[in-house]
Structures are given as C-alpha cells and as structure tokens.
Write a protein that holds these residues in place. Sequence first.
Motif, PDB file in Angstrom:
ATOM      1  N   LYS A 113      45.739  -0.389  69.996  1.00 46.70           N
ATOM      2  CA  LYS A 113      46.125   0.179  71.219  1.00 46.70           C
ATOM      3  C   LYS A 113      45.188  -0.409  72.152  1.00 46.70           C
ATOM      4  O   LYS A 113      44.115  -0.483  71.993  1.00 46.70           O
ATOM      5  N   THR A 114      45.819  -0.643  73.455  1.00 55.59           N
ATOM      6  CA  THR A 114      45.137  -1.214  74.587  1.00 55.59           C
ATOM      7  C   THR A 114      44.237  -0.196  74.969  1.00 55.59           C
ATOM      8  O   THR A 114      44.537   1.147  74.927  1.00 55.59           O
ATOM      9  N   THR A 115      43.164  -0.650  75.904  1.00 63.14           N
ATOM     10  CA  THR A 115      42.448   0.542  76.712  1.00 63.14           C
ATOM     11  C   THR A 115      43.227   1.322  77.599  1.00 63.14           C
ATOM     12  O   THR A 115      43.111   2.436  77.569  1.00 63.14           O
ATOM     13  N   GLU A 116      44.354   0.555  78.222  1.00 61.65           N
ATOM     14  CA  GLU A 116      44.976   1.369  79.103  1.00 61.65           C
ATOM     15  C   GLU A 116      46.022   2.233  78.411  1.00 61.65           C
ATOM     16  O   GLU A 116      46.091   3.446  78.911  1.00 61.65           O
ATOM     17  N   GLU A 117      46.370   2.216  77.342  1.00 59.79           N
ATOM     18  CA  GLU A 117      47.250   3.143  76.485  1.00 59.79           C
ATOM     19  C   GLU A 117      46.196   4.197  76.036  1.00 59.79           C
ATOM     20  O   GLU A 117      46.587   5.375  76.099  1.00 59.79           O
ATOM     21  N   LYS A 118      45.146   3.893  75.608  1.00 62.29           N
ATOM     22  CA  LYS A 118      44.122   4.962  75.150  1.00 62.29           C
ATOM     23  C   LYS A 118      43.783   5.903  76.521  1.00 62.29           C
ATOM     24  O   LYS A 118      43.788   7.144  76.262  1.00 62.29           O
ATOM     25  N   ILE A 119      43.704   5.463  77.464  1.00 56.64           N
ATOM     26  CA  ILE A 119      43.462   6.069  78.857  1.00 56.64           C
ATOM     27  C   ILE A 119      44.629   7.205  79.217  1.00 56.64           C
ATOM     28  O   ILE A 119      44.417   8.007  79.566  1.00 56.64           O
ATOM     29  N   GLU A 120      45.710   6.323  79.007  1.00 59.90           N
ATOM     30  CA  GLU A 120      47.186   7.369  79.479  1.00 59.90           C
ATOM     31  C   GLU A 120      47.364   8.272  78.787  1.00 59.90           C
ATOM     32  O   GLU A 120      47.684   9.342  78.817  1.00 59.90           O
ATOM     33  N   GLU A 121      47.002   8.112  77.412  1.00 61.64           N
ATOM     34  CA  GLU A 121      47.107   9.097  76.126  1.00 61.64           C
ATOM     35  C   GLU A 121      45.985  10.302  76.429  1.00 61.64           C
ATOM     36  O   GLU A 121      46.537  11.526  76.480  1.00 61.64           O
ATOM     37  N   ALA A 122      44.705   9.926  76.941  1.00 57.85           N
ATOM     38  CA  ALA A 122      44.002  10.985  77.136  1.00 57.85           C
ATOM     39  C   ALA A 122      44.259  11.667  78.457  1.00 57.85           C
ATOM     40  O   ALA A 122      43.953  12.811  78.366  1.00 57.85           O
TER      41      ALA A 122
END
Length: 61
Positions: free
Chosen positions: A25-34
């Motif tokens: 997962k990219t950092t952007e995807e991790k942030i979106e999930e959070a």
Amino acid sequence: MKKISYLFIALFSLSLLTTSCREQKTTEEKIEEAVDDTGDAIEDAVDDVSDEVEDAVDDTK
C-alpha cells in the motif's frame, strides 16, 4: 543426470509461478484508510451518544 536437472528446473519454475507477492500500500492509501476508519469511529460515537440522549429523554417522561 539430465532428468534430475530438468526436474529441479521444473520445480524451481513452478515455485516461482505459485509464489504470490503481497501488494504494497502506498502512503496515500494508508492515510485514506486511516481517515475512513476515523470517520467510521466518529459516526459510531455519534450514534451511541444520540441513543443515550434518547434513552435519557424517555426516562424523564
């Protein structure tokens, strides 16, 4: 001897084909999930508070 070599080559090739790679997962995807998880938690908290307020109103009647 050739058959054994071919067998090892075939087994090695098969192991390469059947081994799956984990999707990173990219950092952007991790942030979106959070953010989504936080939004869900806030919605759950609002529902709990509104239920408690409704119960308190019913109890005072």
